[in-house]
Design a protein around this motif. Structure first.
Motif, PDB file in Angstrom:
ATOM      1  N   UNK A 493      54.419  29.734  64.963  1.00  0.00           N
ATOM      2  CA  UNK A 493      53.351  29.872  65.941  1.00  0.00           C
ATOM      3  C   UNK A 493      52.060  29.354  65.340  1.00  0.00           C
ATOM      4  N   UNK A 494      51.218  28.751  66.191  1.00  0.00           N
ATOM      5  CA  UNK A 494      49.986  28.151  65.712  1.00  0.00           C
ATOM      6  C   UNK A 494      49.048  29.114  65.021  1.00  0.00           C
ATOM      7  N   UNK A 495      49.175  30.411  65.315  1.00  0.00           N
ATOM      8  CA  UNK A 495      48.322  31.391  64.639  1.00  0.00           C
ATOM      9  C   UNK A 495      48.477  31.305  63.128  1.00  0.00           C
ATOM     10  N   UNK A 538      43.261  28.445  74.111  1.00  0.00           N
ATOM     11  CA  UNK A 538      42.339  28.987  73.105  1.00  0.00           C
ATOM     12  C   UNK A 538      42.604  28.393  71.726  1.00  0.00           C
ATOM     13  N   UNK A 539      43.870  28.151  71.409  1.00  0.00           N
ATOM     14  CA  UNK A 539      44.194  27.487  70.141  1.00  0.00           C
ATOM     15  C   UNK A 539      43.516  26.112  70.078  1.00  0.00           C
ATOM     16  N   UNK A 540      43.547  25.369  71.188  1.00  0.00           N
ATOM     17  CA  UNK A 540      42.908  24.046  71.214  1.00  0.00           C
ATOM     18  C   UNK A 540      41.398  24.177  71.037  1.00  0.00           C
ATOM     19  N   UNK A 541      40.794  25.199  71.633  1.00  0.00           N
ATOM     20  CA  UNK A 541      39.354  25.415  71.463  1.00  0.00           C
ATOM     21  C   UNK A 541      39.011  25.736  70.017  1.00  0.00           C
ATOM     22  N   UNK A 542      39.890  26.483  69.342  1.00  0.00           N
ATOM     23  CA  UNK A 542      39.652  26.788  67.933  1.00  0.00           C
ATOM     24  C   UNK A 542      39.726  25.522  67.086  1.00  0.00           C
TER      25      UNK A 542
END
Length: 589
Positions: A493-495, A538-542
């Motif tokens: 996972x991207x996290x 949200x991942x893309x915004x980060x």
């Protein structure tokens, strides 16, 4: 009478199972493979070292693991008897352990057999959060276990961490039941339960060996440490008390799976009796060792790619040797981190942002791919690599290699050139970057790429050399100005990638020591959401926020070409698992 007979019969059957497992591992079956950098011991609570993790996976066992063949990856029970019961809206996980699993014999146990219990996992989870251990992966559990924060805070204020204190989030109602209560749902918790950092250790062994636990691992896994020569050679041998595992994985759509099933189905594992790991940092030396059949399994050194590969296949002279090739984009990203606390390249003012972005624009990833990696990589567009949840194939970085734009940016924000042609800070001090690296030729090549770009924007740099383990330790402590590194997925996972820039993880994996309220707010919001489009957004915004602040220069997603000798059977590189030895057999050769 019947109870006594039944007990005796069960004991005989258990002994028969152990005997079968022991007999399956043949000491004459040896797998030899190299590491391109040294480990830093085997205590994964205290390490982020990828190569330590490979070895620790064979020694320590988490509650869960991954199906060897399933793609996308699939979690399965390991020491747990089944997948956990999940209740209270995803906050409570109840694991039931298999009975009869034992730690390898060790003097710490004073001659008595030592069975794995739920209390060992409770202790291991607490070790991760004990401030005295300064775990770089404490973020896996930090703030997540009900009732644990108070205990941790007391230890941070100077009290000794109380491992015996009851904690609501870690309960062991009986020796084989572990009840984990989270403070809030964590949609990646089961992946964490499969990570070797949460593998079971025995309290007696940790307390007996203290700091030497790094070199004296005591686990329940299929292998155990026999010889250890730091930064040179490691020898693992099959654990004679291991319970054994049957190779019965279902094939997927990959044509390779059918051959693996034909070679391996029904075998009791492990078959391999010894694993020899050699530390060979130079690519040329690694390739010569493979050609000389001193190595059975390795990823193809990039220096060898032009002569060994014909496109995405083996060249005829290598295919004729029966070599096995597995080629794919690795779930990893390479990057150079800035120390955001450094007085030269750190900070968040506009001129510091401009300096880092100009430095990033001076580095030509296309040359890295062509010259340093011999075409065995693609330019990274975002932090999250392909194959990992949250990767967006349409995402594009805003700024790439552009020397002209970098010079204009530096001019605009007051980084003037002196009489020698090199730039100074806006207050007139000369700029000297220190880009730390390792000794191998490939990193010398990267230093030359940096120099070529930095010369074009008038910035002087030096490239201090140390070994990987020492550089990593210094980076964790925020002591390196700049350092080139890579991150391989711990879970899919991207996290797992984005947490490397989360502010509270500074000195716990956030080697850039990056602290951005905007980034941290997005991170907190994202991890509270279940997997899906909103979390990915949200991942893309980060990713975009990190581009603006530039704590990293993102480089490449590497193409890995794993090669194995024809006598190695059962090998398929897993996206997350690193240590393959439990799943392999070796034919006589």
């Amino acid at each position: 009478m019947w109870k006594r007979l039944r007990g005796a019969l069960l004991a005989v059957l258990l002994l028969a199972d152990v005997a079968q497992a022991v007999g399956a591992a043949d000491p004459s079956k040896v797998v030899r493979m190299p590491f391109p950098a040294p480990d830093d011991g085997f205590d994964m609570v205290r390490s982020l070292n990828q190569y330590s993790g490979w070895l620790a996976e064979a020694i320590f066992e988490p509650l869960l693991t991954y199906d060897y063949l399933a793609r996308p990856v699939k979690l399965v029970p390991n020491t747990a008897a089944g997948m956990p019961e999940v209740s209270e809206g995803g906050r409570v996980y109840t694991f039931r352990l298999k009975k009869g699993i034992r730690f390898t014999p060790d003097p710490a146990f004073k001659g008595a057999p030592r069975e794995l219990t739920a209390q060992d996992y409770a202790y291991s989870f607490k070790r991760l959060l004990d401030p005295a251990n300064r775990s770089p992966v404490a973020s896996f559990l930090d703030g997540k276990l009900a009732g644990m924060d108070k205990l941790v805070e007391q230890a941070r204020k100077g009290a000794k961490f109380d491992y015996d204190a009851p904690v609501a989030g870690l309960q062991t109602p009986d020796p084989y039941t572990l009840r984990v209560e989270l403070t809030a749902p964590d949609y990646n918790f089961l992946y964490l339960a499969a990570n070797v950092a949460l593998g079971a250790v025995a309290r007696e062994a940790i307390e007996a060996y203290g700091e030497q636990s790094r070199q004296h691992p005591v686990g329940t896994g299929p292998f155990m440490l026999k010889e250890y020569v730091p930064r040179s050679r490691i020898l693992l041998v099959a654990n004679p008390g291991y319970r054994g595992m049957s190779w019965n994985f279902e094939p997927g759509s990959d044509p390779l799976d059918q051959q693996l099933v034909a070679d391996m189905k029904g075998k009791t594992m492990p078959r391999v009796g010894q694993v020899e790991v050699l530390i060979i940092e130079e690519e040329q030396a690694r390739w010569l060792a493979f050609q000389g059949k001193q190595i059975d399994l390795d990823w193809l050194p990039q220096i060898a790619a032009p002569s060994v590969l014909n496109g995405d296949r083996l060249a005829p002279q290598f295919a004729s040797q029966g070599l096995q090739l597995q080629r794919f984009i690795e779930p990893a990203v390479t990057y150079t981190s800035f120390n955001m606390k450094d007085p030269v390249v750190g900070g968040y003012t506009k001129e510091k942002l401009a300096l880092r972005r100009a430095i990033a624009m001076a580095y030509k990833n296309a040359d890295e791919i062509r010259l340093m990696r011999n075409g065995q990589a693609v330019e990274a567009e975002m932090i999250i690599p392909p194959g990992i949840v949250g990767h967006d194939p349409d995402y594009r970085r805003l700024e790439k290699y552009d020397v002209a734009a970098a010079n204009k940016l530096l001019d605009r924000f007051g980084y003037r050139k002196g009489a020698d042609g090199y730039r100074m800070t806006p207050d007139g001090k000369p700029i000297l970057l220190r880009i730390s690296r390792e000794a191998a030729v490939i990193y010398q090549e990267q230093a030359e790429l940096w120099k070529r770009g930095l010369d074009q924007i008038g910035i002087r740099a030096e490239y201090p050399v140390s070994n990987f383990a020492d550089n990593q330790k210094a980076a964790i402590e925020c002591r390196l100005m700049m350092w080139g590194s890579a991150w391989n997925a711990d879970y899919p996972d991207g996290e797992n990638f984005l947490q490397l820039l989360y502010g509270p993880n500074a000195r716990q994996g956030n080697n850039a020591c990056y602290e951005s309220p905007a980034y941290d707010a997005l991170y907190k919001k994202a991890i509270a959401l279940p997997p899906g489009a909103e979390r990915n957004r949200l991942y893309a915004q980060m990713n975009r926020q990190a581009e603006v602040d530039s704590p990293w220069v993102i480089h490449t997603w590497r193409i890995r070409n794993w090669v194995a000798r024809p006598w190695v059977k059962g090998f398929k590189k897993h996206p997350i698992l690193n240590a393959p030895w439990l799943y392999l057999d070796v034919e006589k050769h």
